[in-house]
Motif scaffolding. Structure first.
Motif, PDB file in Angstrom:
ATOM      1  N   GLU A 153      -7.437   7.266  -0.456  1.00  0.00           N
ATOM      2  CA  GLU A 153      -7.955   8.030  -1.589  1.00  0.00           C
ATOM      3  C   GLU A 153      -7.859   9.536  -1.371  1.00  0.00           C
ATOM      4  OE1 GLU A 153     -11.608   6.574   0.772  1.00  0.00           O
ATOM      5  OE2 GLU A 153      -9.655   5.806   0.134  1.00  0.00           O
ATOM      6  N   ARG A 154      -7.573   9.971  -0.143  1.00  0.00           N
ATOM      7  CA  ARG A 154      -7.401  11.392   0.118  1.00  0.00           C
ATOM      8  C   ARG A 154      -5.986  11.854  -0.181  1.00  0.00           C
ATOM      9  NH1 ARG A 154     -10.491  14.002   3.778  1.00  0.00           N
ATOM     10  NH2 ARG A 154      -9.284  15.815   3.059  1.00  0.00           N
ATOM     11  N   PHE A 155      -4.985  11.010   0.070  1.00  0.00           N
ATOM     12  CA  PHE A 155      -3.614  11.506  -0.058  1.00  0.00           C
ATOM     13  C   PHE A 155      -2.818  10.895  -1.207  1.00  0.00           C
ATOM     14  CE2 PHE A 155      -3.151   7.915   2.908  1.00  0.00           C
ATOM     15  CZ  PHE A 155      -2.037   7.268   2.420  1.00  0.00           C
ATOM     16  N   ILE A 156      -3.217   9.720  -1.692  1.00  0.00           N
ATOM     17  CA  ILE A 156      -2.454   9.101  -2.782  1.00  0.00           C
ATOM     18  C   ILE A 156      -2.474   9.947  -4.060  1.00  0.00           C
ATOM     19  CG2 ILE A 156      -2.320   7.126  -4.347  1.00  0.00           C
ATOM     20  CD1 ILE A 156      -1.133   6.651  -1.606  1.00  0.00           C
ATOM     21  N   PRO A 157      -3.644  10.468  -4.503  1.00  0.00           N
ATOM     22  CA  PRO A 157      -3.613  11.313  -5.704  1.00  0.00           C
ATOM     23  C   PRO A 157      -2.726  12.538  -5.542  1.00  0.00           C
ATOM     24  CG  PRO A 157      -5.864  10.622  -5.205  1.00  0.00           C
ATOM     25  CD  PRO A 157      -5.029  10.223  -4.035  1.00  0.00           C
ATOM     26  N   VAL A 158      -2.714  13.131  -4.357  1.00  0.00           N
ATOM     27  CA  VAL A 158      -1.862  14.303  -4.121  1.00  0.00           C
ATOM     28  C   VAL A 158      -0.389  13.904  -4.185  1.00  0.00           C
ATOM     29  CG1 VAL A 158      -1.240  16.111  -2.475  1.00  0.00           C
ATOM     30  CG2 VAL A 158      -3.636  15.429  -2.741  1.00  0.00           C
ATOM     31  N   ALA A 159      -0.061  12.754  -3.604  1.00  0.00           N
ATOM     32  CA  ALA A 159       1.324  12.278  -3.649  1.00  0.00           C
ATOM     33  C   ALA A 159       1.764  12.016  -5.078  1.00  0.00           C
ATOM     34  CB  ALA A 159       1.469  11.014  -2.802  1.00  0.00           C
ATOM     35  N   GLU A 160       0.849  11.517  -5.915  1.00  0.00           N
ATOM     36  CA  GLU A 160       1.197  11.257  -7.311  1.00  0.00           C
ATOM     37  C   GLU A 160       1.385  12.562  -8.082  1.00  0.00           C
ATOM     38  OE1 GLU A 160      -0.900   6.910  -8.090  1.00  0.00           O
ATOM     39  OE2 GLU A 160      -2.064   8.720  -8.462  1.00  0.00           O
ATOM     40  N   GLU A 161       0.479  13.515  -7.889  1.00  0.00           N
ATOM     41  CA  GLU A 161       0.568  14.781  -8.618  1.00  0.00           C
ATOM     42  C   GLU A 161       1.803  15.579  -8.213  1.00  0.00           C
ATOM     43  OE1 GLU A 161      -3.024  16.787  -7.768  1.00  0.00           O
ATOM     44  OE2 GLU A 161      -4.299  15.236  -8.678  1.00  0.00           O
ATOM     45  N   SER A 162       2.176  15.513  -6.944  1.00  0.00           N
ATOM     46  CA  SER A 162       3.302  16.308  -6.448  1.00  0.00           C
ATOM     47  C   SER A 162       4.644  15.624  -6.669  1.00  0.00           C
ATOM     48  CB  SER A 162       3.116  16.602  -4.954  1.00  0.00           C
ATOM     49  OG  SER A 162       3.056  15.405  -4.210  1.00  0.00           O
ATOM     50  N   GLY A 163       4.635  14.402  -7.193  1.00  0.00           N
ATOM     51  CA  GLY A 163       5.889  13.697  -7.432  1.00  0.00           C
ATOM     52  C   GLY A 163       6.471  13.031  -6.198  1.00  0.00           C
ATOM     53  N   LEU A 164       5.687  12.929  -5.124  1.00  0.00           N
ATOM     54  CA  LEU A 164       6.175  12.344  -3.877  1.00  0.00           C
ATOM     55  C   LEU A 164       5.917  10.848  -3.787  1.00  0.00           C
ATOM     56  CD1 LEU A 164       4.922  15.111  -1.396  1.00  0.00           C
ATOM     57  CD2 LEU A 164       7.276  14.735  -2.150  1.00  0.00           C
ATOM     58  N   ILE A 165       5.123  10.306  -4.703  1.00  0.00           N
ATOM     59  CA  ILE A 165       4.674   8.924  -4.551  1.00  0.00           C
ATOM     60  C   ILE A 165       5.827   7.933  -4.615  1.00  0.00           C
ATOM     61  CG2 ILE A 165       4.191   8.634  -7.007  1.00  0.00           C
ATOM     62  CD1 ILE A 165       2.226   7.158  -4.026  1.00  0.00           C
ATOM     63  N   GLY A 166       6.856   8.210  -5.435  1.00  0.00           N
ATOM     64  CA  GLY A 166       7.968   7.271  -5.544  1.00  0.00           C
ATOM     65  C   GLY A 166       8.703   7.111  -4.228  1.00  0.00           C
ATOM     66  N   GLU A 167       9.094   8.231  -3.627  1.00  0.00           N
ATOM     67  CA  GLU A 167       9.795   8.178  -2.352  1.00  0.00           C
ATOM     68  C   GLU A 167       8.910   7.606  -1.255  1.00  0.00           C
ATOM     69  OE1 GLU A 167      11.915  11.301   0.815  1.00  0.00           O
ATOM     70  OE2 GLU A 167      11.116  12.014  -1.102  1.00  0.00           O
ATOM     71  N   LEU A 168       7.643   8.025  -1.226  1.00  0.00           N
ATOM     72  CA  LEU A 168       6.715   7.553  -0.203  1.00  0.00           C
ATOM     73  C   LEU A 168       6.491   6.052  -0.318  1.00  0.00           C
ATOM     74  CD1 LEU A 168       4.668   8.114   2.052  1.00  0.00           C
ATOM     75  CD2 LEU A 168       2.990   8.681   0.269  1.00  0.00           C
ATOM     76  N   SER A 169       6.281   5.584  -1.540  1.00  0.00           N
ATOM     77  CA  SER A 169       6.024   4.158  -1.762  1.00  0.00           C
ATOM     78  C   SER A 169       7.210   3.303  -1.315  1.00  0.00           C
ATOM     79  CB  SER A 169       5.727   3.912  -3.245  1.00  0.00           C
ATOM     80  OG  SER A 169       5.630   2.535  -3.518  1.00  0.00           O
ATOM     81  N   LEU A 170       8.419   3.668  -1.739  1.00  0.00           N
ATOM     82  CA  LEU A 170       9.590   2.871  -1.364  1.00  0.00           C
ATOM     83  C   LEU A 170       9.826   2.898   0.132  1.00  0.00           C
ATOM     84  CD1 LEU A 170      12.075   3.765  -4.257  1.00  0.00           C
ATOM     85  CD2 LEU A 170      10.788   1.642  -3.931  1.00  0.00           C
ATOM     86  N   GLN A 171       9.497   4.009   0.786  1.00  0.00           N
ATOM     87  CA  GLN A 171       9.664   4.083   2.234  1.00  0.00           C
ATOM     88  C   GLN A 171       8.753   3.088   2.935  1.00  0.00           C
ATOM     89  OE1 GLN A 171       9.617   8.040   4.146  1.00  0.00           O
ATOM     90  NE2 GLN A 171       8.120   7.236   5.589  1.00  0.00           N
ATOM     91  N   VAL A 172       7.486   3.007   2.497  1.00  0.00           N
ATOM     92  CA  VAL A 172       6.543   2.095   3.141  1.00  0.00           C
ATOM     93  C   VAL A 172       6.825   0.648   2.729  1.00  0.00           C
ATOM     94  CG1 VAL A 172       4.106   1.577   3.495  1.00  0.00           C
ATOM     95  CG2 VAL A 172       4.846   3.941   3.261  1.00  0.00           C
ATOM     96  N   ILE A 173       7.248   0.427   1.492  1.00  0.00           N
ATOM     97  CA  ILE A 173       7.615  -0.926   1.066  1.00  0.00           C
ATOM     98  C   ILE A 173       8.788  -1.437   1.900  1.00  0.00           C
ATOM     99  CG2 ILE A 173       8.617  -2.262  -0.818  1.00  0.00           C
ATOM    100  CD1 ILE A 173       6.934  -0.649  -2.763  1.00  0.00           C
ATOM    101  N   ARG A 174       9.750  -0.569   2.171  1.00  0.00           N
ATOM    102  CA  ARG A 174      10.887  -0.971   3.016  1.00  0.00           C
ATOM    103  C   ARG A 174      10.397  -1.451   4.380  1.00  0.00           C
ATOM    104  NH1 ARG A 174      16.413   0.108   3.753  1.00  0.00           N
ATOM    105  NH2 ARG A 174      16.478   1.411   1.874  1.00  0.00           N
ATOM    106  N   GLU A 175       9.494  -0.687   4.984  1.00  0.00           N
ATOM    107  CA  GLU A 175       8.982  -1.074   6.295  1.00  0.00           C
ATOM    108  C   GLU A 175       8.203  -2.387   6.210  1.00  0.00           C
ATOM    109  OE1 GLU A 175       6.241   0.728   9.945  1.00  0.00           O
ATOM    110  OE2 GLU A 175       6.813   2.008   8.248  1.00  0.00           O
ATOM    111  N   ALA A 176       7.429  -2.558   5.118  1.00  0.00           N
ATOM    112  CA  ALA A 176       6.679  -3.802   4.944  1.00  0.00           C
ATOM    113  C   ALA A 176       7.616  -4.994   4.794  1.00  0.00           C
ATOM    114  CB  ALA A 176       5.765  -3.689   3.726  1.00  0.00           C
ATOM    115  N   MET A 177       8.726  -4.818   4.080  1.00  0.00           N
ATOM    116  CA  MET A 177       9.699  -5.909   3.939  1.00  0.00           C
ATOM    117  C   MET A 177      10.329  -6.259   5.282  1.00  0.00           C
ATOM    118  SD  MET A 177      11.731  -4.977   0.413  1.00  0.00           S
ATOM    119  CE  MET A 177      10.959  -5.055  -1.195  1.00  0.00           C
ATOM    120  N   GLU A 178      10.645  -5.255   6.070  1.00  0.00           N
ATOM    121  CA  GLU A 178      11.224  -5.525   7.391  1.00  0.00           C
ATOM    122  C   GLU A 178      10.260  -6.349   8.235  1.00  0.00           C
ATOM    123  OE1 GLU A 178      14.145  -5.022   8.382  1.00  0.00           O
ATOM    124  OE2 GLU A 178      15.032  -3.370   7.231  1.00  0.00           O
ATOM    125  N   ILE A 179       8.971  -6.025   8.131  1.00  0.00           N
ATOM    126  CA  ILE A 179       7.953  -6.788   8.879  1.00  0.00           C
ATOM    127  C   ILE A 179       7.815  -8.189   8.308  1.00  0.00           C
ATOM    128  CG2 ILE A 179       5.483  -6.890   9.382  1.00  0.00           C
ATOM    129  CD1 ILE A 179       5.547  -3.774   9.364  1.00  0.00           C
TER     130      ILE A 179
END
Length: 543
Positions: A320-346
């Motif tokens: 809740e500290r960084f997700i709203p900032v990532a959404e407002e700054s337009g970084l959430i798309g890249e950040l989300s896909l990066q972590v989803i990729r790692e989750a899929m690998e796992i």
């Protein structure tokens, strides 16, 4: 090779004009001197008392006339050139000071004229209010409707701002979708400024028509105050910008005055945004996994991926500290896909019966290419689409349902399962269930947590479960934290649950160990990454 033309030299032109003027003056003087003699000789010759004008003087007179005519033409040309230069300079000054799309002042002109306006107002014992308006969701207009529609929205916004503001207000467009207005007022009339700000927000909240489409944006408005001559325009704009972003944090489509405490909040936000940008390439954002179980049997059937930030400087930062900032700054798309990729690998190490659920940010559903990006990720990782469940919050469906329908239909065609998350917290839930091909409904944790102590909350849970049965959609309950709640959900017919009672979100290593203990791990465990420090971290979901 073509010779480069010499630039126009104003001093050389002036010298030529002075020389031409001197020649004309000399010609007039000579004309006066020779003309009288020639005319007198000509008159005597006509009356028969002389031999006519001297040939040399006559020739000089003709030359004088020619020089005078040349001077007159040069004078006319010079006047025309001065007029053209003046008009060109005025046009250049206008273009240098004016935004061509809206006709408002641009940033450079605002900073210059605004400082004078502040000085004049303070001298008259008045104050100056600076409004900074930012159109909400304007980027979405360009992404979905095109830049022509974006330009139309900006022009209509400028027209509405001009219609609301008094004629003596200074209006400017800073660039993009940011507008500024300045006006002086009496210190006792601050309530009038509040009323004017509210009227501006209301005016910009109306739809804009473009090519038979109704486009709605709205606006957030920050206000800064100049009460003494020491404040600069740069400071006023920065303070109004801080207040405007505070409005966006509070829910958008509103106005607020700058307060000193807001500046510290902006500094913290900027630190978080910088940390996100620096942390993504360093792999500081990692997936954790919250178990999902069959409530009746206790069988493990999947995990929901939850994001965590392991900052080397600040430690574990809650979502809740960084997700709203990532959404407002337009970084959430890249950040989300990066972590989803790692989750899929796992998750490739898991038994095929174990589902991986990922929660998608509403900002990602504004991207027309999101479905293609996620499908590309599935192919690159080699993760089975049938083992992936995408969770979409109901609140993300309001803004552009046709685009969301296109995205989820495409994902559904690839074999991905779809879940409607936080069901019951939004509006028009039934219409969304009819319009979109969801496979599962998730009851918001607020209803589940309140179910035992609130008959109303229990009634809502019962109604959602019965709705799921009628639509042949299984129900997942979030926030199951004790055995009594699990038993009651089982009695009501809820098939799937997640929450602290079944297990908290855990790291990849701990999740592997859990699966290995149950014989559901197809590959060796990853080496332990140290103690899991996120056990007590808030479990806000995000993709």
């Amino acid at each position: 090779m073509t010779a480069t033309p010499k630039p126009f030299d104003r001093s050389e032109g002036a010298k030529r004009d002075i020389i031409a003027g001197g020649i004309v003056v000399a010609a007039i003087l000579l004309f006066v001197g020779t003309g009288s003699n020639v005319m007198q000789a000509a008159v005597r010759a006509l009356i028969g008392i002389g031999g006519g004008p001297d040939r040399a003087l006559a020739t000089a007179l003709i030359l004088n006339v020619a020089l005078i005519l040349f001077g007159w033409r040069r004078y006319k040309d010079l006047n025309r050139e001065i007029l053209e230069r003046t008009e060109a300079e005025q046009r250049a000054r206008y273009l240098a000071d004016t935004d061509p799309l809206t006709g408002f002042l641009n940033r450079r002109a605002l900073l210059a004229t605004g400082q004078r306006q502040i000085a004049n107002a303070i001298a008259d014992k008045r104050q100056v209010a600076l409004f900074l308006l930012d159109l909400d969701h304007f980027k979405t207009v360009n992404d979905i409707h095109g830049h022509a529609a974006g330009d139309r929205v900006l022009q209509v916004a400028a027209e509405r701002i001009s219609a609301v503001l008094p004629p003596n207000a200074t209006k400017a467009r800073l660039g993009g979708d940011e507008f500024v207005a300045m006006l002086a007022f009496e210190p006792a009339a601050r309530a009038d400024i509040d009323a004017l700000a509210a009227e501006l927000v209301a005016a910009l909240d109306n739809n804009v028509t473009h090519d038979s489409q109704q486009i709605r944006v709205g606006a957030s408005l920050g206000i800064s105050l100049a009460s003494d001559a020491s404040i600069t325009m740069e400071t006023m704009v920065r303070q109004a910008d801080i207040a405007m972003y505070h409005c966006k944090d509070e829910g958008r489509n509103r106005f607020c005055w700058f307060e000193a405490g807001m500046e510290m909040a902006v500094q913290v936000r900027n630190q978080i945004e910088t940390g996100i940008r620096d942390g993504m390439p360093r792999g500081e954002f990692i997936p954790h996994f919250e178990p999902q179980v069959d409530i009746a049997s206790g069988r493990l059937i999947g995990f929901e991926m939850l994001m965590r930030w392991e900052s080397p400087e600040y430690g574990m930062i809650p979502p809740e500290r960084f997700i709203p900032v990532a959404e407002e700054s337009g970084l959430i798309g890249e950040l989300s896909l990066q972590v989803i990729r790692e989750a899929m690998e796992i998750a490739k190490r898991w038994d095929p019966s174990i589902m991986l659920a990922v929660n998608i940010s509403p900002q990602q559903l504004k991207d027309p290419w999101f479905s293609q990006k996620l499908t590309k990720l599935l192919v690159e990782v080699g993760f089975p689409a049938a083992q992936l469940e995408v969770e979409i919050t109901e609140s993300s469906l309001f803004e552009n349902l046709p685009l969301v329908r296109s995205i989820v239909t495409s994902l559904k065609n690839q074999g991905v399962s779809l879940s409607l998350d936080d069901f019951g917290t939004g509006y028009s839930s039934l219409s969304h269930l009819r319009a979109l091909p969801f496979d599962r409904i998730k009851i918001d944790r607020s209803f589940v947590a309140a179910m035992r102590g609130s008959p109303d909350a229990q009634a809502i849970v019962v109604a959602i479960v019965r709705l799921g049965e009628s639509l042949a959609m299984p129900i997942t309950a979030e926030g199951v934290e004790d055995e009594a709640t699990a038993i009651e959900l089982t009695r009501l017919g809820c098939s799937k649950g997640q929450g602290w009672y079944f297990g908290r979100a855990a790291s990849a290593a701990d999740t592997d160990r859990l699966l290995a203990d149950r014989g559901l791990l197809r590959a060796p465990m990853v080496p332990p990454a140290g103690p899991d420090v996120s056990e007590d971290a808030p479990l806000r979901k995000t993709a």
